[in-house]
Design an enzyme around this catalytic site. Structure first.
Site, short mmCIF file in Angstrom:
data_model
loop_
_atom_site.label_atom_id
_atom_site.label_comp_id
_atom_site.label_asym_id
_atom_site.label_seq_id
_atom_site.Cartn_x
_atom_site.Cartn_y
_atom_site.Cartn_z
N LYS A 32 62.90 24.29 -78.65
CA LYS A 32 62.30 22.94 -78.64
C LYS A 32 60.78 23.05 -78.73
O LYS A 32 60.14 22.34 -79.50
CB LYS A 32 62.59 22.26 -77.31
CG LYS A 32 63.80 21.42 -77.32
CD LYS A 32 63.94 20.71 -75.97
CE LYS A 32 65.28 20.02 -75.94
NZ LYS A 32 65.51 19.13 -77.05
N GLU A 50 48.47 27.99 -76.89
CA GLU A 50 47.95 29.35 -77.07
C GLU A 50 49.09 30.36 -77.04
O GLU A 50 49.22 31.19 -77.92
CB GLU A 50 46.96 29.68 -75.95
CG GLU A 50 45.58 29.09 -76.15
CD GLU A 50 44.87 29.67 -77.37
OE1 GLU A 50 45.05 30.87 -77.65
OE2 GLU A 50 44.14 28.91 -78.03
N ARG A 55 60.91 33.26 -68.35
CA ARG A 55 61.58 34.31 -67.58
C ARG A 55 62.71 33.70 -66.75
O ARG A 55 62.69 32.51 -66.41
CB ARG A 55 60.60 35.06 -66.68
CG ARG A 55 59.91 34.18 -65.61
CD ARG A 55 60.51 34.38 -64.25
NE ARG A 55 60.00 33.52 -63.20
CZ ARG A 55 60.55 32.36 -62.84
NH1 ARG A 55 61.59 31.89 -63.48
NH2 ARG A 55 60.05 31.63 -61.85
N SER A 61 63.82 38.24 -56.47
CA SER A 61 62.90 37.14 -56.27
C SER A 61 63.64 35.87 -55.80
O SER A 61 63.11 35.09 -54.99
CB SER A 61 62.16 36.94 -57.58
OG SER A 61 61.29 35.92 -57.52
N ARG A 67 65.06 33.31 -48.64
CA ARG A 67 64.74 33.76 -47.27
C ARG A 67 63.47 33.07 -46.77
O ARG A 67 63.41 32.63 -45.63
CB ARG A 67 64.55 35.28 -47.23
CG ARG A 67 65.88 36.00 -47.12
CD ARG A 67 65.72 37.45 -46.71
NE ARG A 67 66.78 38.20 -47.34
CZ ARG A 67 66.66 38.94 -48.44
NH1 ARG A 67 65.48 39.09 -49.02
NH2 ARG A 67 67.70 39.55 -48.95
N ARG A 68 62.45 32.99 -47.68
CA ARG A 68 61.17 32.36 -47.31
C ARG A 68 61.41 30.91 -46.85
O ARG A 68 60.73 30.40 -45.99
CB ARG A 68 60.27 32.38 -48.55
CG ARG A 68 58.81 32.11 -48.28
CD ARG A 68 57.97 32.47 -49.49
NE ARG A 68 58.02 31.46 -50.55
CZ ARG A 68 57.77 31.71 -51.82
NH1 ARG A 68 57.48 32.93 -52.23
NH2 ARG A 68 57.82 30.75 -52.73
N ARG A 89 56.43 28.97 -69.16
CA ARG A 89 55.00 28.69 -68.96
C ARG A 89 54.34 28.48 -70.32
O ARG A 89 54.44 29.34 -71.20
CB ARG A 89 54.35 29.84 -68.20
CG ARG A 89 52.89 29.58 -67.88
CD ARG A 89 52.35 30.63 -66.95
NE ARG A 89 53.03 30.63 -65.66
CZ ARG A 89 53.17 31.70 -64.88
NH1 ARG A 89 52.69 32.86 -65.26
NH2 ARG A 89 53.80 31.61 -63.73
N LYS A 124 45.93 22.27 -55.49
CA LYS A 124 46.29 22.74 -54.16
C LYS A 124 45.02 23.14 -53.39
O LYS A 124 43.98 23.38 -54.01
CB LYS A 124 47.25 23.94 -54.27
CG LYS A 124 48.63 23.49 -54.73
CD LYS A 124 49.61 24.60 -54.84
CE LYS A 124 49.93 25.28 -53.54
NZ LYS A 124 51.05 26.23 -53.69
N GLU A 151 62.16 24.97 -64.95
CA GLU A 151 60.81 24.62 -64.50
C GLU A 151 59.84 24.91 -65.65
O GLU A 151 59.85 26.01 -66.21
CB GLU A 151 60.40 25.44 -63.28
CG GLU A 151 59.01 25.00 -62.79
CD GLU A 151 58.38 26.00 -61.82
OE1 GLU A 151 58.17 25.64 -60.67
OE2 GLU A 151 58.09 27.14 -62.25
P1 0O2 Z 1 56.81 33.19 -58.05
O1 0O2 Z 1 56.84 34.48 -57.37
O2 0O2 Z 1 55.65 33.01 -58.98
O3 0O2 Z 1 58.10 32.80 -58.72
P2 0O2 Z 1 60.10 23.35 -55.67
O4 0O2 Z 1 60.22 24.04 -57.01
O5 0O2 Z 1 59.45 22.00 -55.77
O6 0O2 Z 1 61.40 23.31 -54.93
P3 0O2 Z 1 58.08 25.28 -55.13
O7 0O2 Z 1 58.76 26.46 -55.74
O8 0O2 Z 1 57.17 25.54 -53.96
O9 0O2 Z 1 59.15 24.20 -54.71
O10 0O2 Z 1 57.32 24.48 -56.27
P4 0O2 Z 1 55.87 24.64 -56.85
O11 0O2 Z 1 54.82 24.34 -55.85
O12 0O2 Z 1 55.90 23.77 -58.07
O13 0O2 Z 1 55.74 26.18 -57.23
C1 0O2 Z 1 56.52 26.74 -58.26
C2 0O2 Z 1 55.83 27.97 -58.80
O14 0O2 Z 1 54.49 27.64 -59.20
C3 0O2 Z 1 55.67 29.12 -57.83
O15 0O2 Z 1 56.87 29.86 -57.78
C4 0O2 Z 1 54.53 29.88 -58.50
O16 0O2 Z 1 54.96 30.60 -59.64
C5 0O2 Z 1 53.64 28.75 -58.97
N1 0O2 Z 1 52.68 28.40 -57.91
C6 0O2 Z 1 52.74 27.37 -57.03
N2 0O2 Z 1 51.69 27.38 -56.20
C7 0O2 Z 1 50.92 28.45 -56.55
C8 0O2 Z 1 49.67 28.99 -56.07
O17 0O2 Z 1 49.06 28.49 -55.14
N3 0O2 Z 1 49.20 30.10 -56.72
C9 0O2 Z 1 49.85 30.69 -57.76
N4 0O2 Z 1 49.30 31.76 -58.31
N5 0O2 Z 1 51.03 30.21 -58.23
C10 0O2 Z 1 51.56 29.12 -57.64
P5 0O2 Z 1 57.20 30.81 -56.54
O18 0O2 Z 1 58.67 31.01 -56.51
O19 0O2 Z 1 56.58 30.25 -55.30
O20 0O2 Z 1 56.50 32.14 -56.86
#
Ligand code: 0O2
Length: 215
Positions: A32, A50, A55, A61, A67-68, A89, A124, A151
């Site tokens: 798409k 760009e 993934r 993960s 767990r988190r 992304r 944030k 996502e």
């Molecule tokens: P990883 O290790 O990158 O996969 P929800 O999806 O709403 O149930 P979640 O997952 O907290 O809850 O949603 P959110 O806030 O949209 O975050 C989804 C992903 O965005 C995260 O996945 C990160 O990849 C990225 N992200 C969110 N906040 C931050 C941040 O402060 N810094 C960075 N670098 N990336 C962020 P994961 O699974 O938390 O992490």
């Protein structure tokens, strides 16, 4: 159909099933995006994207995130509580492109937007900026269509640069980085915001000189 309808309770088999479903959803979403990008390039003579990466979250993960969140690690909980087992992304040049791409994807008939987190309008506390959409798209298997969540993160190159460094630091220090590092990251986030704004203004000025209206 919901992915839950395909769960048998046999964790090994169920893992294979969800990897297949989420992998298929990613393939559909990537196609798409490719089509939209090509169409956009043809109509507006520029490419808003760009690069795109996608993934499937690894087993490790998935378990770490469950767990988190204080949940038992199981396929059923991953399906119920995780929105980002499949993730795409999209990295753009300019902030304005982010909203154009988000609109283009939302307008697709088979894409259902379930949740939007606009960390660009509402960054944030640590400075993180990115536009997140949780969507569902149907994957057509022999038994019928299955709605699978994906996502989508959309951000500029500058935001992506910051996020990947912050992500590395976060994991290196397991969330407990020194105050100096947090302050530096926060300063960098401000610089990146200013850079994005100046680059956007510069691009608009160039387009006006070229006689192209901003779409
Ligand atoms: P990883 O290790 O990158 O996969 P929800 O999806 O709403 O149930 P979640 O997952 O907290 O809850 O949603 P959110 O806030 O949209 O975050 C989804 C992903 O965005 C995260 O996945 C990160 O990849 C990225 N992200 C969110 N906040 C931050 C941040 O402060 N810094 C960075 N670098 N990336 C962020 P994961 O699974 O938390 O992490």
């Amino acid at each position: 159909m919901n992915p839950f309808d395909l769960i048998t309770g046999d964790e090994k088999k169920d893992l294979e099933t969800i990897l297949f479903l989420y992998g298929s959803a990613l393939k559909k979403m990537n196609t798409k995006i490719e089509i939209l990008e090509e169409e956009f390039r043809k109509i507006h003579q520029y490419d808003p994207i760009e690069h795109v990466t996608s993934r499937i979250k690894t087993e490790k993960s998935i378990a770490r995130k469950l767990r988190r969140e204080g949940r038992d690690v199981s396929i059923a909980n991953a399906l119920r509580f995780l929105n980002d087992i499949a993730g795409v992304r999209i990295v753009c040049s300019f902030t304005s492109d982010i909203y154009k791409i988000a609109d283009m994807l939302s307008e697709q008939d088979d894409v259902k937007v379930l949740l939007i987190k606009d960390y660009i309008a509402n960054p944030k506390a640590n400075g993180y900026k990115s536009y997140h959409m949780i969507v569902s798209i149907p994957v057509f298997i022999a038994r019928g269509p299955v709605d699978v969540r994906v996502e989508i993160q959309i951000r500029t190159i500058a935001m992506d640069f910051w996020a990947s460094l912050e992500h590395k630091i976060y994991y290196k220090f397991e969330g407990a980085a020194h105050e100096y590092i947090k302050d530096e990251l926060s300063e960098c986030a401000k610089m990146i915001h200013a850079l994005d704004e100046r680059m956007l203004a510069l691009n608009e000025a160039i387009r006006q000189l070229e006689g192209k209206d901003e779409e």
